[in-house]
Write a protein that holds these residues in place. Structure first.
Motif, PDB file in Angstrom:
ATOM      1  N   ASP A  83      66.546  84.656  53.345  1.00 28.14           N
ATOM      2  CA  ASP A  83      67.608  84.760  54.350  1.00 28.14           C
ATOM      3  C   ASP A  83      67.440  83.592  55.317  1.00 28.14           C
ATOM      4  O   ASP A  83      66.332  83.069  55.493  1.00 28.14           O
ATOM      5  N   ARG A 227      76.337  89.189  67.135  1.00 23.75           N
ATOM      6  CA  ARG A 227      74.878  89.040  67.246  1.00 23.75           C
ATOM      7  C   ARG A 227      74.431  88.147  68.393  1.00 23.75           C
ATOM      8  O   ARG A 227      73.273  87.731  68.459  1.00 23.75           O
ATOM      9  N   GLU A 257      87.283  89.426  53.985  1.00 23.42           N
ATOM     10  CA  GLU A 257      85.940  89.998  54.112  1.00 23.42           C
ATOM     11  C   GLU A 257      85.955  91.510  53.943  1.00 23.42           C
ATOM     12  O   GLU A 257      85.098  92.082  53.278  1.00 23.42           O
ATOM     13  N   TYR A 369      78.318 102.004  43.764  1.00 22.20           N
ATOM     14  CA  TYR A 369      77.384 100.952  44.184  1.00 22.20           C
ATOM     15  C   TYR A 369      76.193 100.838  43.216  1.00 22.20           C
ATOM     16  O   TYR A 369      75.563  99.794  43.123  1.00 22.20           O
TER      17      TYR A 369
END
Ligand SMILES: NC(=O)c1ccc[n+]([C@@H]2O[C@H](COP(=O)([O-])OP(=O)(O)OC[C@H]3O[C@@H](n4cnc5c(N)ncnc54)[C@H](O)[C@@H]3O)[C@@H](O)[C@H]2O)c1
Length: 454
Positions: A83, A227, A257, A369
Motif C-alpha cells: 500500500d 482522510r 466509483e 464476494y
C-alpha cells in the motif's frame, strides 16, 4: 429478449472459456510461471496471494479469496501486502494475520510488506506471489494490472477498472496480454456472481416482463470519508491519493466509483453498451475545496439500441433519503430489484399488479464476494482462466460516458468517447508510476457544463 439471443449469449461465454483454457495450456509450456496450465501440471501446488491497496476492500477481498480457497480445498496463503500508506500495510497485515494465521493461510514475512509509491511494483514482481488482488484507487488500476500481467500474475481487479478513454484502452490491452499468457482476470462486479441477481437478469432476458422498454436505476447514498491533510502534511500527490474519492482522475467520480454496480446491471440486462447519454449533475452539498473536483449528484439518461432508455440517478448527500434500487419496465410488466450483496431480492409484477415471480434472496442464495474468488481460483486450478476484463471495462466506460455527458452538458456517444483522447491523470506517472513529490500537482478544476469540452 428472444431465445436465439440467449443461446448466442451462452455460446459466446462457452467459446470464451474454451479458448482461454487453450491459451493457458499453450502458455504454460512456454512460461516458467504458475499459469493455470502449470498449476494443473504441478499437482496441488500452493497458490500465493498478494494485495495491492490494503484498504477496506483490498483487505476484505483477501479474506474473501482465502475463504474461497478454504471452501474449495485449494492450498493458498497470503504472502505479500502493499500500500502507499505504511500504517495501512501494518494494520491490514496484523488483522489478516490474526484471522488467517491460525488456519495456516498467512505467510507475510517483513520483507514482503511494501509501502510507498512503488510498493505495487515490488509486490507484482515478487516471486512469492501468483495472484494479485488490486484495490488501489481506480485511476491506478491500469498501472497495477499492467504490472501484474507483465510479471505473469493472475489478477482480481476491483471495480471500476478505468476512469477515462486512455485507461480503458490500457486495461483492455493488458487483458489481451493476460489472455495470451494464460492468466486470469476476475473483476469485483460481485452482483454478476449472486444467485438471486443472476436469476433476475435471466428472467428479464427470458421475457418475464416482455420486452424491456425502459429502466430506472438509483444509487443515492450518504457522504463518505475524508482522510484530512496528514501530519506532517502529505505532498500534493499523496494528498490526492489518500483522498482519492474526490479526484476524478483517481476515482472516476461517484458515478464510476460507487454507482457502477447499478449501471453494470443495465448493460448486463441489455447485453449491450448504451449508444449515447444525455445528463446533468453538479456539486451542491460538498463544495469545499477539500472535496477536490468531483460532483455530488448525477442524473443520466442512457439510450440503448432501438431508443430504449435507462434513467440513472446517483448522489451522495448527507441526511437525505437514500435509495439504491433497479426497476425495469417491459411490455408485460415490471421487475423491481433491491441490490444487497448476498441478499438481493426482486419481484416481477404485471402492469395490473399481479405477482408473476419473486425471489427473496434468502433461500438458495450465495455470498457473491466469496463466489467471485471461487471462480477465479477454480479457473486457475482447472486450467481455464476466467477473463472478464471486457465486461467490467465496458461498464466502467458506461459510467464515464454518463459522467462526461454531465460534466460537458453535451449529448455524447459511447463510440465517440472510446475513440476520444480523454486522459485525466497528471503527466509523469506512466513510465515509473506515481512519484512521491514534492510534485507540483494542483487540484483539478471542477468541470463547468457548457464551457468544458472533451
Ligand atoms: N465491489 C465492491 O462492493 C467494493 C466496495 C468498496 C470498494 N470497492 C473498490 O475497491 C477499491 C478500493 O476501495 P476501498 O474502499 O478499499 O478504499 P480505501 O481507501 O480503503 O483503500 C484504497 C487503498 O489504496 C491505497 N493507495 C492509494 N494510492 C496508492 C498507490 N499509489 N499505491 C498503492 N496503494 C495506494 C490507499 O492508501 C488505501 O489504503 C476501489 O476501486 C473501490 O471502488 C469495491
Amino acid at each position: 429478449m428472444s431465445e436465439s439471443k440467449n443461446s448466442a449469449i451462452s455460446r459466446r461465454s462457452f467459446v470464451k472459456q474454451g479458448s482461454a483454457g487453450l491459451a493457458a495450456t499453450a502458455a504454460a509450456a512456454n512460461l516458467g510461471l504458475l499459469t493455470t496450465g502449470a498449476y494443473a501440471q504441478a499437482g496441488n501446488q500452493e497458490l500465493r496471494l498478494g494485495v495491492v491497496g490494503a484498504g477496506g476492500r483490498g483487505s476484505g477481498a483477501v479474506g474473501n479469496c482465502l475463504q474461497a480457497a478454504e471452501e474449495l480445498g485449494i492450498p493458498m496463503k497470503l504472502t505479500a501486502v502493499a500500500d502507499l500508506a505504511p500504517e495501512r500495510v501494518a494494520d491490514s497485515t496484523k488483522a489478516l494475520g490474526e484471522a488467517w494465521g491460525p488456519k495456516n493461510r498467512f505467510d507475510v514475512k517483513p520483507d514482503r510488506q511494501f509501502s510507498g509509491m512503488d510498493a505495487y511494483k515490488k509486490l507484482c514482481s515478487n516471486p512469492d506471489v501468483d495472484v494479485v488482488v488490486q484495490a488501489t484507487p481506480p485511476g491506478l488500476r491500469y498501472l497495477t494490472l499492467r504490472e501484474a500481467v507483465n510479471n505473469g500474475k493472475h489478477s482480481f481487479v476491483e471495480k471500476p477498472v478505468c476512469v477515462d478513454a486512455d485507461t480503458y484502452h490500457h486495461v483492455l490491452a493488458s487483458g489481451n496480454i493476460a489472455k495470451n499468457k494464460g492468466l486470469a482476470i476476475v473483476s469485483g462486479t460481485q452482483y454478476r456472481r449472486e444467485n438471486s441477481y443472476k436469476d433476475a437478469i435471466d428472467q428479464l432476458q427470458n421475457g418475464i416482463i416482455g420486452d424491456i422498454m425502459a429502466s430506472y436505476q438509483y444509487y443515492c447514498g450518504g457522504t463518505l470519508w475524508h482522510r484530512g491533510k496528514g501530519t506532517p502534511p502529505w505532498t500534493p500527490m499523496e494528498y490526492q491519493m489518500r483522498n482519492w474519492l474526490y479526484f476524478t482522475w483517481l476515482s472516476g467520480d461517484l458515478i464510476a466509483e460507487q454507482s457502477i454496480h447499478n449501471i453494470d446491471a443495465i448493460n448486463w440486462s441489455m447485453d449491450a453498451n448504451p449508444v449515447k447519454a444525455y445528463a446533468s449533475g453538479g456539486r451542491i452539498s460538498r463544495t469545499d475545496a477539500a472535496f477536490g473536483n468531483v460532483y455530488d449528484h448525477f442524473d443520466v439518461h442512457f439510450e440503448y439500441a432501438n431508443g430504449i432508455r435507462s434513467s440513472f440517478m446517483g448522489r451522495q448527500y448527507q441526511g437525505a433519503t437514500n435509495k439504491v434500487e433497479n426497476r425495469w419496465v417491459g411490455t408485460k410488466g415490471e421487475l423491481y430489484l433491491k441490490p444487497n450483496p448476498g441478499r438481493t431480492a426482486w419481484i416481477a409484477k404485471t402492469h395490473d399488479g399481479q405477482i408473476v415471480k419473486r425471489n427473496t434472496g434468502r433461500r438458495g442464495n450465495n455470498q457473491p464476494y466469496v463466489e467471485e474468488h471461487k471462480e477465479l481460483l477454480k479457473g486457475i486450478v482447472d486450467g481455464k482462466p476466467v477473463m472478464e476484463i471486457q465486461e467490467v471495462a465496458d461498464s466502467s466506460m458506461t459510467c464515464i460516458l454518463g459522467r462526461e455527458a454531465a460534466y460537458s452538458g453535451k449529448e455524447l456517444t459511447f463510440d465517440y468517447l472510446v475513440k476520444s483522447n480523454l486522459k485525466l491523470r497528471p503527466g509523469g506517472i506512466d513510465a515509473n508510476g506515481p512519484q512521491p513529490g514534492p510534485v507540483n500537482l494542483p487540484f483539478p478544476d471542477v468541470r463547468r457544463p457548457g464551457s468544458y469540452k472533451i
